[in-house]
Design a protein around this motif. Structure first.
Motif, PDB file in Angstrom:
ATOM      1  N   ASN A  31       0.669  -1.082   0.003  1.00 12.69           N
ATOM      2  CA  ASN A  31       0.069  -0.006  -0.212  1.00 12.69           C
ATOM      3  C   ASN A  31       0.910   1.283   0.083  1.00 12.69           C
ATOM      4  O   ASN A  31       0.464   2.383  -0.472  1.00 12.69           O
ATOM      5  N   SER A  32       1.803   1.312   0.801  1.00 12.54           N
ATOM      6  CA  SER A  32       2.760   2.509   1.069  1.00 12.54           C
ATOM      7  C   SER A  32       4.186   1.886   0.500  1.00 12.54           C
ATOM      8  O   SER A  32       4.701   0.798   0.874  1.00 12.54           O
ATOM      9  N   ASP A  51       2.182   6.846  -1.132  1.00 14.63           N
ATOM     10  CA  ASP A  51       1.137   5.966  -0.782  1.00 14.63           C
ATOM     11  C   ASP A  51       0.221   5.359  -2.018  1.00 14.63           C
ATOM     12  O   ASP A  51       0.394   5.561  -2.998  1.00 14.63           O
ATOM     13  N   LEU A 100      -1.814   2.182   5.871  1.00 11.56           N
ATOM     14  CA  LEU A 100      -2.407   3.424   5.038  1.00 11.56           C
ATOM     15  C   LEU A 100      -2.109   4.633   5.687  1.00 11.56           C
ATOM     16  O   LEU A 100      -2.824   5.754   5.286  1.00 11.56           O
ATOM     17  N   CYS A 103       2.771   8.116   4.681  1.00 12.93           N
ATOM     18  CA  CYS A 103       3.718   7.348   4.457  1.00 12.93           C
ATOM     19  C   CYS A 103       4.990   7.689   5.273  1.00 12.93           C
ATOM     20  O   CYS A 103       5.730   6.855   5.718  1.00 12.93           O
TER      21      CYS A 103
END
Length: 120
Positions: A31-32, A51, A100, A103
């Motif tokens: 996700n990041s 992100d 999430l 970052c």
């Protein structure tokens, strides 16, 4: 998630390099994503991160010179480095995390082996 960096090398001041980071798969684990660097005798430094919505953060030392991008289809992240300076010399590491959160606040879980960048 396995991460593999490439693209490092020796470059003259003012030159450019593009570092790809290939992820084994695109899952929530990526996700990041981020690039870190570590120079000899110095601590690890966050260079920049992105992100899942492609929002990015850059360290002040690289703003305006480095650009992060993601290719979600190819599970790739890139670090385009322009106007390189001797102080950019370091080993550059790719990192990923399922978080999430913003970052720059993340303690990244997955790491690559790094690729050496030397500016001289």
């Amino acid at each position: 998630v396995q991460l593999v960096e490439s693209g490092g090398g020796l470059v003259q001041p003012g030159g450019s390099l593009r570092l790809p980071c290939a992820a084994s798969d695109y899952t929530s684990g990526t996700n990041s994503m981020a690039w870190f660097r570590q120079a000899p005798g110095r601590g690890r430094e966050l260079v920049g991160c992105v992100d899942e919505h492609s929002a990015t953060y850059y360290a002040d030392s690289v703003k305006g010179r480095f650009t992060l991008s993601r290719d979600y289809n190819g599970n790739l992240m890139y670090l385009q480095m322009n106007n390189l300076k001797p102080e950019d010399t370091a080993r550059y590491y790719c990192a990923a995390d399922p978080s999430l959160r913003p970052c720059r606040q993340i303690e990244f879980t997955y790491w690559g082996q790094g690729t050496q960048v030397t500016v001289s």
